[in-house]
Design an enzyme around this catalytic site. Structure first.
Site, PDB file in Angstrom:
ATOM      1  N   ILE A 123       8.180  89.894   2.043  1.00 48.98           N
ATOM      2  CA  ILE A 123       7.778  89.540   0.807  1.00 48.98           C
ATOM      3  C   ILE A 123       6.624  90.582   0.356  1.00 48.98           C
ATOM      4  CG2 ILE A 123       6.468  87.896  -0.731  1.00 48.98           C
ATOM      5  CD1 ILE A 123       8.427  85.925   0.663  1.00 48.98           C
ATOM      6  N   LYS A 181      17.088 105.362 -18.473  1.00 46.63           N
ATOM      7  CA  LYS A 181      17.249 104.066 -19.447  1.00 46.63           C
ATOM      8  C   LYS A 181      16.480 104.493 -20.707  1.00 46.63           C
ATOM      9  CE  LYS A 181      19.752 101.588 -16.730  1.00 46.63           C
ATOM     10  NZ  LYS A 181      21.441 101.709 -16.881  1.00 46.63           N
ATOM     11  N   ASP A 188      36.229 103.305 -13.924  1.00 48.63           N
ATOM     12  CA  ASP A 188      35.128 103.170 -13.012  1.00 48.63           C
ATOM     13  C   ASP A 188      35.458 104.269 -11.998  1.00 48.63           C
ATOM     14  OD1 ASP A 188      33.094 100.640 -11.713  1.00 48.63           O
ATOM     15  OD2 ASP A 188      33.249 102.379 -10.586  1.00 48.63           O
ATOM     16  N   TYR A 207      15.049 106.755 -12.550  1.00 47.08           N
ATOM     17  CA  TYR A 207      15.917 105.650 -13.033  1.00 47.08           C
ATOM     18  C   TYR A 207      15.642 105.140 -14.203  1.00 47.08           C
ATOM     19  CZ  TYR A 207      17.878 100.973 -13.607  1.00 47.08           C
ATOM     20  OH  TYR A 207      18.230  99.898 -13.919  1.00 47.08           O
ATOM     21  N   LYS A 234      21.835 103.201  -9.946  1.00 52.01           N
ATOM     22  CA  LYS A 234      20.758 102.234 -10.182  1.00 52.01           C
ATOM     23  C   LYS A 234      19.721 101.863  -9.149  1.00 52.01           C
ATOM     24  CE  LYS A 234      23.394  98.400  -8.764  1.00 52.01           C
ATOM     25  NZ  LYS A 234      24.023  96.982  -8.955  1.00 52.01           N
ATOM     26  N   THR A 256      12.938  97.474 -17.140  1.00 54.85           N
ATOM     27  CA  THR A 256      11.857  98.509 -16.626  1.00 54.85           C
ATOM     28  C   THR A 256      11.441  99.400 -17.774  1.00 54.85           C
ATOM     29  OG1 THR A 256      11.947 100.127 -14.801  1.00 54.85           O
ATOM     30  CG2 THR A 256      13.662 100.334 -16.244  1.00 54.85           C
ATOM     31  N   ASP A 286      35.751 109.395 -13.381  1.00 56.74           N
ATOM     32  CA  ASP A 286      34.166 109.650 -13.429  1.00 56.74           C
ATOM     33  C   ASP A 286      33.925 110.002 -14.884  1.00 56.74           C
ATOM     34  OD1 ASP A 286      31.718 110.478 -13.376  1.00 56.74           O
ATOM     35  OD2 ASP A 286      32.084 111.670 -11.519  1.00 56.74           O
ATOM     36  N   SER A 291      17.219  98.098 -19.347  1.00 49.75           N
ATOM     37  CA  SER A 291      16.394  97.296 -18.507  1.00 49.75           C
ATOM     38  C   SER A 291      15.037  97.024 -18.849  1.00 49.75           C
ATOM     39  CB  SER A 291      16.475  98.125 -17.215  1.00 49.75           C
ATOM     40  OG  SER A 291      15.509  97.546 -16.137  1.00 49.75           O
TER      41      SER A 291
HETATM   42  C1  UD1 Z   1      14.174  96.580  -9.808  1.00 49.62           C
HETATM   43  C2  UD1 Z   1      13.886  97.543 -10.662  1.00 49.62           C
HETATM   44  C3  UD1 Z   1      14.310  97.474 -12.065  1.00 49.62           C
HETATM   45  C4  UD1 Z   1      15.911  97.527 -11.842  1.00 49.62           C
HETATM   46  C5  UD1 Z   1      16.235  96.348 -10.793  1.00 49.62           C
HETATM   47  C6  UD1 Z   1      17.430  96.096 -10.546  1.00 49.62           C
HETATM   48  C7  UD1 Z   1      11.620  98.459 -10.051  1.00 49.62           C
HETATM   49  C8  UD1 Z   1      10.088  98.807 -10.496  1.00 49.62           C
HETATM   50  N1  UD1 Z   1      12.411  97.831 -10.845  1.00 49.62           N
HETATM   51  O1  UD1 Z   1      13.464  95.383 -10.378  1.00 49.62           O
HETATM   52  O2  UD1 Z   1      14.053  98.807 -12.931  1.00 49.62           O
HETATM   53  O3  UD1 Z   1      16.552  97.223 -12.989  1.00 49.62           O
HETATM   54  O4  UD1 Z   1      15.505  96.191  -9.639  1.00 49.62           O
HETATM   55  O5  UD1 Z   1      18.192  97.095  -9.977  1.00 49.62           O
HETATM   56  O6  UD1 Z   1      11.778  99.041  -9.198  1.00 49.62           O
HETATM   57  N2  UD1 Z   1      10.891  91.602  -3.322  1.00 49.62           N
HETATM   58  C9  UD1 Z   1      10.726  91.382  -2.121  1.00 49.62           C
HETATM   59  N3  UD1 Z   1      11.106  91.707  -0.970  1.00 49.62           N
HETATM   60  C10 UD1 Z   1      12.399  92.401  -0.915  1.00 49.62           C
HETATM   61  C11 UD1 Z   1      12.880  92.679  -2.091  1.00 49.62           C
HETATM   62  C12 UD1 Z   1      11.944  92.495  -3.319  1.00 49.62           C
HETATM   63  O7  UD1 Z   1       9.454  90.732  -1.978  1.00 49.62           O
HETATM   64  O8  UD1 Z   1      12.895  92.581   0.306  1.00 49.62           O
HETATM   65  C13 UD1 Z   1      10.047  91.183  -4.612  1.00 49.62           C
HETATM   66  C14 UD1 Z   1       9.646  92.661  -5.205  1.00 49.62           C
HETATM   67  O9  UD1 Z   1       8.261  92.992  -5.043  1.00 49.62           O
HETATM   68  C15 UD1 Z   1       9.737  91.986  -6.666  1.00 49.62           C
HETATM   69  C16 UD1 Z   1      10.753  91.104  -6.834  1.00 49.62           C
HETATM   70  O10 UD1 Z   1      11.044  90.740  -5.210  1.00 49.62           O
HETATM   71  O11 UD1 Z   1       8.489  91.211  -6.968  1.00 49.62           O
HETATM   72  C17 UD1 Z   1      12.008  91.407  -7.226  1.00 49.62           C
HETATM   73  O12 UD1 Z   1      12.350  92.789  -6.615  1.00 49.62           O
HETATM   74  P1  UD1 Z   1      13.901  93.400  -6.972  1.00 49.62           P
HETATM   75  O13 UD1 Z   1      14.959  92.328  -6.730  1.00 49.62           O
HETATM   76  O14 UD1 Z   1      13.821  94.709  -6.298  1.00 49.62           O
HETATM   77  O15 UD1 Z   1      13.573  93.989  -8.735  1.00 49.62           O
HETATM   78  P2  UD1 Z   1      12.316  94.340  -9.511  1.00 49.62           P
HETATM   79  O16 UD1 Z   1      11.857  95.303  -8.566  1.00 49.62           O
HETATM   80  O17 UD1 Z   1      12.055  93.563 -10.259  1.00 49.62           O
END
Ligand code: UD1
Length: 345
Positions: A224, A160, A37, A156, A91, A133, A64, A131
């Site tokens: 949210i 993947k 790492d 990102y 990430k 994603t 690295d 992922s």
């Molecule tokens: C994101 C990435 C994904 C990545 C993963 C882990 C995108 C589209 N996807 O997933 O590729 O593998 O992170 O790093 O960016 N949320 C809130 N408030 C917050 C944070 C998040 O409401 O402060 C909501 C988001 O809108 C989402 C859910 O919580 O609906 C999960 O969000 P998050 O944990 O950031 O993951 P993803 O966006 O699903």
């Protein structure tokens, strides 16, 4: 340096969030692990935490993966590996949009170097951190491994997809190679010991670290992102997978290849719980199981978010023989215990 070839796994990115938990589960399952790492987004304290959990020292090399000479000299030239698990990548989705070249250079170069050295040193197996994603917003849910990939909406995510393709074509060309790509849904939680967990630098972009930091009083309130989606409560749906369960999926993947059980030399598995959970449900459950309030408000949708996604886990369950075991409430308890440990609360 000698090591048991059939039992030693190189965990590239092993000081990170998922890498550290995977190292613990590999050692619990009887493997030897070497961690490589560069500590660019991880702390050496994670390696100490792993060592404390497993009760022994774990070889750690600060290197690295983009530096092929150092990786050859310090890692592949010194040990014999049964498999590599490749976690070493950037990430942060938002950062990848503003600095795409940084993401393409790092995430692709490190993978190319690992594959090059696997070939040079006869290391046959690799597990790759992919992922959900790669699916974008699927038209049909749950997403199966056969759900068509859509062009990722961030550099990102593109790394993947490109990495999966690079691995698939390399496996096709190198007869002794096998690979498994694990498509993670939303990894959350921490080790039940609270000795390792997720340690985001700066303001967390992901939901659960933001929740735990808000509960700890470090953030005033959680935003949210949208309550006007076409979902039962209007907030987004995701598949939140416990990081220890996810770590065990890597152990199953290594075992499958090492024990020559792969049906094809390149395989893909979704890793999730297979159940959609809304953002609002998750926040409520966190508050309930931990007895701590998480002040929150509804704000506008976050650009780039998909409305809903969750996994079909049949293939992982039936073919890989892996099941998610941890209850979501326990996962959220572990996430809070870890935050309290980090903050000394
Ligand atoms: C994101 C990435 C994904 C990545 C993963 C882990 C995108 C589209 N996807 O997933 O590729 O593998 O992170 O790093 O960016 N949320 C809130 N408030 C917050 C944070 C998040 O409401 O402060 C909501 C988001 O809108 C989402 C859910 O919580 O609906 C999960 O969000 P998050 O944990 O950031 O993951 P993803 O966006 O699903």
């Amino acid at each position: 340096m000698s090591s048991n070839k059939n039992k030693t796994v190189l965990v590239a990115g092993g000081a990170g969030y998922i890498g550290s938990h995977t190292t613990v589960e590999l050692i619990n399952a009887g493997y030897d692990v070497v961690i490589a790492d560069n500590l660019s987004n991880a702390d050496i304290s994670a390696v100490k935490g792993v060592e404390q959990i497993v009760g022994r020292s774990v070889p750690f090399i600060q290197v690295d993966c983009c530096d092929i000479d150092a990786l050859r000299r310090e890692v592949f030239g010194k040990y014999s590996f049964a498999s590599v698990i490749h976690f070493a990548a950037y990430k942060a989705v938002g950062e990848s949009v503003s600095e795409p070249l940084k993401y393409f250079r790092n995430n692709l170069q490190s993978l190319l170097n690992v594959l090059t050295l696997m070939k040079e040193f006869d290391v046959p197996n690799i597990v790759f951190s992919s992922s959900a994603t790669v699916y974008g917003q699927p038209e049909v849910l749950p997403a199966t491994e056969a759900t068509p990939r859509q062009r990722a909406n961030s550099p990102y995510g593109l790394t993947k997809q490109m990495s999966e393709d690079i691995i698939q074509d390399t496996v096709a060309a190198v007869p002794f190679f096998k690979a498994i790509a694990l498509r993670y849904f939303n990894p959350i939680g921490a080790h039940p010991s609270a000795l390792i967990g997720e340690l985001p630098k700066g303001v967390p972009a992901n939901l659960v670290p933001f929740i735990t930091q808000t509960a700890a009083g470090i953030r005033k309130e959680l935003s949210i992102f949208g309550d006007d989606y076409g979902t039962p409560d209007g907030s987004c749906l995701r598949d939140y997978i416990d990081v220890v369960d996810l770590a065990r999926a890597h152990v199953a993947a290594v075992g499958r290849m090492v024990e020559n059980q792969s049906a094809e030399r390149y395989e893909i598995f979704n890793i999730g719980i297979g159940r959609p959970v809304s953002v609002l449900e998750l926040v409520k459950l966190f508050e309930e199981v931990n007895g701590v309030p998480v002040p929150h408000k509804i704000v506008a949708r976050r650009p780039g978010d998909v409305e809903k996604i969750w996994a079909a886990t049949d293939k992982a369950n039936e073919v890989l023989g892996w099941h998610a075991e941890r209850e979501l409430g326990d996962t959220l308890r572990a996430a809070w215990a870890w935050e309290k440990h980090v903050r000394g609360l």
